[in-house]
Scaffold this active site. Structure first.
Site, PDB file in Angstrom:
ATOM      1  N   TYR A  21       0.834  -1.203   0.000  1.00 25.66           N
ATOM      2  CA  TYR A  21       0.000   0.000   0.000  1.00 25.66           C
ATOM      3  C   TYR A  21       0.869   1.253   0.000  1.00 25.66           C
ATOM      4  O   TYR A  21       0.718   2.146  -0.840  1.00 25.66           O
ATOM      5  CB  TYR A  21      -0.922  -0.011   1.215  1.00 25.66           C
ATOM      6  CG  TYR A  21      -1.546   1.335   1.511  1.00 25.66           C
ATOM      7  CD1 TYR A  21      -2.410   1.939   0.589  1.00 25.66           C
ATOM      8  CD2 TYR A  21      -1.264   2.008   2.699  1.00 25.66           C
ATOM      9  CE1 TYR A  21      -2.969   3.184   0.859  1.00 25.66           C
ATOM     10  CE2 TYR A  21      -1.827   3.239   2.976  1.00 25.66           C
ATOM     11  CZ  TYR A  21      -2.679   3.827   2.056  1.00 25.66           C
ATOM     12  OH  TYR A  21      -3.227   5.058   2.310  1.00 25.66           O
ATOM     13  N   ARG A  73       0.540   7.164  18.310  1.00 25.38           N
ATOM     14  CA  ARG A  73       0.202   7.602  16.955  1.00 25.38           C
ATOM     15  C   ARG A  73      -0.306   9.037  16.972  1.00 25.38           C
ATOM     16  O   ARG A  73      -0.883   9.507  17.947  1.00 25.38           O
ATOM     17  CB  ARG A  73      -0.846   6.676  16.326  1.00 25.38           C
ATOM     18  CG  ARG A  73      -0.385   5.235  16.134  1.00 25.38           C
ATOM     19  CD  ARG A  73       0.712   5.151  15.089  1.00 25.38           C
ATOM     20  NE  ARG A  73       1.149   3.774  14.854  1.00 25.38           N
ATOM     21  CZ  ARG A  73       2.213   3.225  15.401  1.00 25.38           C
ATOM     22  NH1 ARG A  73       2.939   3.912  16.290  1.00 25.38           N
ATOM     23  NH2 ARG A  73       2.571   1.983  15.109  1.00 25.38           N
TER      24      ARG A  73
END
Length: 318
Positions: A138, A216
């Protein structure tokens, strides 16, 4: 401006299309609805259900001022077991779009890129000059498109901006995240609160972070949309600009689960599972370049605000 939004029936695409309509642009959304939803196309936008690779040339022949390209295959795991789907669906489709833009003289492009182009970073926060070493198909397919855009900008005078997202979350009114195969942490945790999932599994509790879980950078989808509007304004002929979009501050998996508990009022059972291969301990973006050159500053950076907007959307869809 008259703008073509590819993938405008998806999560990020629909929010950006809605903001474009709200700010007075003439918007055409093209989406094959493989993963998008027809009811996510905003009122005021014209909708064309079609394969982008086939529809780009005839649509752009109508005359457009620009393209915002969101359409893509985006499941990391799937990209590793079915790479052809990603090289074809992402790269070849984008090349056909670029050719159609060249042939019709469509002058500007804003491309939905990804932090996955960087792979496992050596230094955080991640800046745009960091090495690009994607660890999955990806990310590699998105990086290939970025390289192609650079070539087309130099050869054909295209004004292009690529925006590399980190973790997009939240919702914008009736526009939010609803994937058939959900892989993102916040909507998965909210599924537990909603009762459609029994528990949440957190992968790894022994990372070198404050609480042992991955960190994150979460960016509100509405802030992300504003960056696209600014990118349209700042795209320069013959240049391909690349900007990271994030808040510069990360939240750990434990913090996300706790914020979801507080916002929803649900216990949200959680357990720990082994680390997943290739999961870096910390992924946080430096958005200094986007702030300096685009004038973009994220405003919805509070984790509970992000979760609350996502929860409101999730409950409305239930």
């Amino acid at each position: 401006m008259k703008l073509l939004v590819t993938g405008g029936a998806g999560y990020v695409g629909s929010v950006c299309a809605a903001r474009l309509v709200e700010t007075g642009h003439d918007v055409v959304v093209v989406d094959d609805l493989t993963t998008g939803h027809a009811d996510a196309v905003p009122e005021g936008a014209r909708f064309v259900e079609a394969d982008i690779a086939e529809a780009a040339a005839p649509l752009l022949a109508e005359g457009f001022d620009g393209v915002l390209h969101f359409a893509a295959k985006s499941l990391v795991g799937e990209s590793m077991v079915d790479p052809s789907k990603y090289w074809s669906g992402n790269v070849l489709t984008s090349l056909r779009l670029l050719d159609a833009m060249r042939d019709t003289g469509t002058p500007r492009l804003v491309f939905s890129s990804t932090a996955a182009t960087y792979g496992e970073p050596e230094v955080v926060p991640i800046v745009e000059t960091a090495p690009t070493r994607p660890t999955n198909t990806y990310g590699a397919s998105k990086l290939a498109i970025d390289h192609a855009i650079t070539s087309y900008a130099k050869a054909h005078g295209l004004a292009a901006v690529s925006l590399r997202y980190f973790n997009v979350a939240g919702a914008y009114g009736r526009f939010g995240e609803r994937h058939t195969t959900e892989t993102h942490l916040i909507p998965i945790v909210l599924q537990v609160a909603l009762g459609t999932r029994d528990k949440i599994s957190i992968y790894g509790e022994d990372y070198p972070t404050a609480d042992g879980t991955c960190v994150r950078d979460y960016i509100h989808v509405a802030d992300l949309a504003e960056a696209h509007l600014l990118a349209l304004e700042h795209a320069a002929k013959g240049e391909h600009q690349i900007y990271n979009l994030g808040t510069g501050t990360g939240f750990s998996n434990r913090e996300v689960v706790q914020a979801c508990r507080e916002v929803t009022g649900h216990e949200i059972p959680a357990d720990f599972a082994p680390r997943r291969a290739g999961d870096p301990a910390v992924l946080v973006a430096s958005a200094e370049a986007a702030t300096e050159h685009l004038g973009w500053t994220p405003e919805r950076t509070d984790l509970r605000t992000i979760v609350a907007d996502a929860w409101e959307f999730t409950r409305s869809r239930a």
